[in-house]
Design a protein around this motif. Structure first.
Motif, mmCIF file in Angstrom:
data_model
loop_
_atom_site.group_PDB
_atom_site.id
_atom_site.type_symbol
_atom_site.label_atom_id
_atom_site.label_comp_id
_atom_site.label_asym_id
_atom_site.label_seq_id
_atom_site.Cartn_x
_atom_site.Cartn_y
_atom_site.Cartn_z
ATOM 1 N N ARG A 167 -4.855 10.543 -2.828
ATOM 2 C CA ARG A 167 -5.789 11.021 -1.799
ATOM 3 C C ARG A 167 -6.123 10.380 -0.866
ATOM 4 O O ARG A 167 -6.749 10.695 0.119
ATOM 5 N N GLU A 168 -5.684 9.005 -1.023
ATOM 6 C CA GLU A 168 -6.136 7.908 0.324
ATOM 7 C C GLU A 168 -5.087 6.721 -0.041
ATOM 8 O O GLU A 168 -4.503 6.618 -1.256
ATOM 9 N N PRO A 169 -5.089 5.952 0.902
ATOM 10 C CA PRO A 169 -4.031 4.875 0.676
ATOM 11 C C PRO A 169 -4.548 3.910 -0.251
ATOM 12 O O PRO A 169 -5.604 3.940 -0.258
ATOM 13 N N VAL A 209 0.908 -1.215 0.106
ATOM 14 C CA VAL A 209 0.226 -0.031 -0.052
ATOM 15 C C VAL A 209 0.630 1.249 0.160
ATOM 16 O O VAL A 209 1.744 1.596 0.869
ATOM 17 N N ALA A 210 0.509 2.054 -0.898
ATOM 18 C CA ALA A 210 0.880 3.461 -0.965
ATOM 19 C C ALA A 210 0.146 4.382 -0.300
ATOM 20 O O ALA A 210 -0.807 4.795 -0.388
ATOM 21 N N LYS A 250 7.062 7.926 -0.967
ATOM 22 C CA LYS A 250 8.272 7.344 -0.129
ATOM 23 C C LYS A 250 7.524 6.812 1.279
ATOM 24 O O LYS A 250 8.238 6.258 2.109
ATOM 25 N N ASP A 251 6.312 6.429 1.319
ATOM 26 C CA ASP A 251 5.414 5.883 2.494
ATOM 27 C C ASP A 251 4.826 4.756 1.779
ATOM 28 O O ASP A 251 3.727 4.687 1.748
ATOM 29 N N LEU A 252 5.570 3.652 1.666
ATOM 30 C CA LEU A 252 5.248 2.298 1.251
ATOM 31 C C LEU A 252 4.904 1.278 2.143
ATOM 32 O O LEU A 252 5.998 1.200 3.083
ATOM 33 N N ARG A 253 3.767 0.596 2.574
ATOM 34 C CA ARG A 253 3.678 -0.378 3.675
ATOM 35 C C ARG A 253 3.206 -1.649 3.199
ATOM 36 O O ARG A 253 2.666 -1.581 2.163
ATOM 37 N N ILE A 254 3.718 -2.678 3.746
ATOM 38 C CA ILE A 254 2.965 -3.913 3.849
ATOM 39 C C ILE A 254 1.888 -4.049 4.967
ATOM 40 O O ILE A 254 2.339 -4.162 6.079
ATOM 41 N N GLU A 255 0.756 -4.303 4.232
ATOM 42 C CA GLU A 255 -0.383 -4.331 5.225
ATOM 43 C C GLU A 255 -0.997 -5.851 5.318
ATOM 44 O O GLU A 255 -0.885 -6.591 4.121
ATOM 45 N N TYR A 307 -6.906 -1.314 -12.273
ATOM 46 C CA TYR A 307 -6.127 -1.705 -11.007
ATOM 47 C C TYR A 307 -4.861 -0.679 -10.729
ATOM 48 O O TYR A 307 -4.167 -0.297 -11.550
ATOM 49 N N GLY A 308 -5.059 -0.060 -9.328
ATOM 50 C CA GLY A 308 -4.045 0.736 -9.083
ATOM 51 C C GLY A 308 -3.861 1.883 -9.631
ATOM 52 O O GLY A 308 -2.887 2.555 -9.822
ATOM 53 N N SER A 309 -4.987 2.605 -9.571
ATOM 54 C CA SER A 309 -5.116 4.054 -10.362
ATOM 55 C C SER A 309 -5.734 4.931 -9.406
ATOM 56 O O SER A 309 -6.994 4.894 -8.938
ATOM 57 N N ALA A 310 -5.203 6.236 -9.461
ATOM 58 C CA ALA A 310 -5.689 7.335 -8.576
ATOM 59 C C ALA A 310 -6.449 8.244 -9.271
ATOM 60 O O ALA A 310 -6.789 9.165 -8.692
ATOM 61 N N MET A 311 -6.619 8.016 -10.449
ATOM 62 C CA MET A 311 -7.527 8.774 -11.416
ATOM 63 C C MET A 311 -8.908 9.205 -10.870
ATOM 64 O O MET A 311 -9.193 10.376 -10.567
ATOM 65 N N PRO A 312 -9.644 7.988 -10.408
ATOM 66 C CA PRO A 312 -10.723 8.354 -9.827
ATOM 67 C C PRO A 312 -10.639 8.381 -8.355
ATOM 68 O O PRO A 312 -9.680 8.015 -7.693
ATOM 69 N N PHE A 313 -11.781 8.882 -7.494
ATOM 70 C CA PHE A 313 -11.764 8.894 -6.039
ATOM 71 C C PHE A 313 -13.001 8.274 -5.875
ATOM 72 O O PHE A 313 -14.187 9.045 -6.247
ATOM 73 N N PRO A 314 -13.278 7.293 -4.918
ATOM 74 C CA PRO A 314 -12.131 6.566 -4.363
ATOM 75 C C PRO A 314 -11.204 6.062 -5.160
ATOM 76 O O PRO A 314 -11.723 5.648 -6.308
#
Length: 342
Positions: free
Chosen positions: A55-57, A5-6, A10-15, A112-119
């Motif tokens: 705009r969100e994880p 998850v981004a 530079k804030d990448l996390r394994i959740e 998959y993996g697109s921040a174009m729309p929100f959510p």
């Protein structure tokens, strides 16, 4: 299950997330390989690209393959254990563009993996994913890494369609990241009589020669390296611009023949173009964005050995080493395609 998850630059996390269950017409896929794409790197390094921002994880990833591990009701064409390439493209198939056969421009695309729309549309860097059967291309005896290369290869196959007939053409490729190197491969397979490539990294240019480029130019070391192709109003019939850098396109224009075609694949910021020179040469400039039917074509071409993408896979790293994998993927002095092994 583990997911990548981004949260910000530079804030990448394994959740951890719950493992999903497939519904009718769907399959559960145990992820095997995920290729880190340029857009993934933009989210990781900069929190987005252009006007598109996190705009969100968001779970990253859209170049993936895996093995079928569960079947929803009504699924008959796939079996447990099958290796599949998973298309990240999920058009609605009901909007005006889908009706025109332009599914890559779907008004309600869930990519998959697109921040174009929100959510945001969550991505595929996860240990398990549920996918529609229509997204799954049987990959046969391909390696899991090859199967995960279907998405970037489909991007280039769509671009080649935009370019038109390449048989007997002289082709220039600017930018030798994964997309540029695939453009070298595709142009050669499509019958180009000459393929030249430019970049600023000796490592990537050596890889371009390995996969079929006849000529390579390190523009950083030889800024005038394309001058020899400028005589008699130019040499090349087609340009695949894969860097997204304005100076790369501008430096290529004098080497293009009148009436030649420029296909813009590279995504960066807005460009200032040498429009008067392009106008005087009557150059055709076309964009190329994503793909649709080309995804299954990409898998078929790899399965029938028409294209060999294996030289582009330079590193495989585990999911727990995701941050290191992203750092490695951004280093064009030693990496082309870094795969995350799930």
């Amino acid at each position: 299950m583990k997911v990548i998850v981004a949260h910000a630059a530079k804030d990448l996390r394994i959740e951890e997330r719950d493992t999903p269950t497939p519904g009718p017409g769907q399959v559960l896929i145990k992820m095997a390989a995920g290729g880190i794409c340029g857009s993934d790197l933009h989210y990781y390094n900069h929190g987005g690209f252009g006007a598109i921002r996190l705009r969100e994880p968001m779970i990253l990833g859209h170049e993936v393959s895996g093995h079928v591990s569960g079947l929803g009701d009504g699924v008959e064409d796939l079996a447990i254990g099958d290796l599949v390439s998973v298309s990240p493209s999920r058009p609605c198939m009901s909007c005006s563009y889908c009706a025109e056969g332009k599914q890559n421009h779907c008004l309600n695309m869930r990519f998959y993996g697109s921040a174009m729309p929100f959510p945001h549309i969550q991505g595929a860097f996860r240990e398990y994913i549920v996918a529609d059967v229509a997204q799954c291309a049987p990959a046969g005896d391909l390696s899991v890494g090859e199967a995960a290369m279907a998405e970037p290869l489909a991007v280039v196959l769509h671009a080649a369609r935009q370019a038109g007939d390449l048989m007997g053409k002289r082709v220039l490729v600017t930018g030798c990241g994964p997309i540029g190197l695939l453009a070298v491969l595709v142009a050669s397979a499509a019958g180009a009589v000459e393929v030249a490539a430019t970049d600023i990294s000796d490592f990537t240019l050596a890889k371009a020669r390995e996969v079929g480029a006849d000529t390579t130019v390190n523009i950083a070391q030889a800024p005038d390296g394309l001058q020899r192709f400028e005589a008699d109003k130019g040499h090349f019939d087609t340009l695949f611009e894969c860097s997204g850098v304005a100076s790369a396109l501008a430096s290529a224009v004098p080497a293009m023949r009148p009436g030649s075609t420029i296909v813009q694949l590279g995504l960066g910021g807005d460009m200032t173009l040498p429009m008067q020179a392009m106008t005087a040469k009557e150059l055709q400039l076309t964009g190329s964005f994503r793909f649709h039917a080309e995804f299954f074509t990409a898998v078929d071409m790899m399965r029938t050995a028409r294209l060999d993408v294996r030289p582009l896979i330079t590193h495989v790293m585990g999911v727990d080493d995701a941050v290191a994998a992203f750092e490695r993927a951004g280093d064009r002095t030693q990496a082309i395609k870094v795969n995350i092994a799930f």
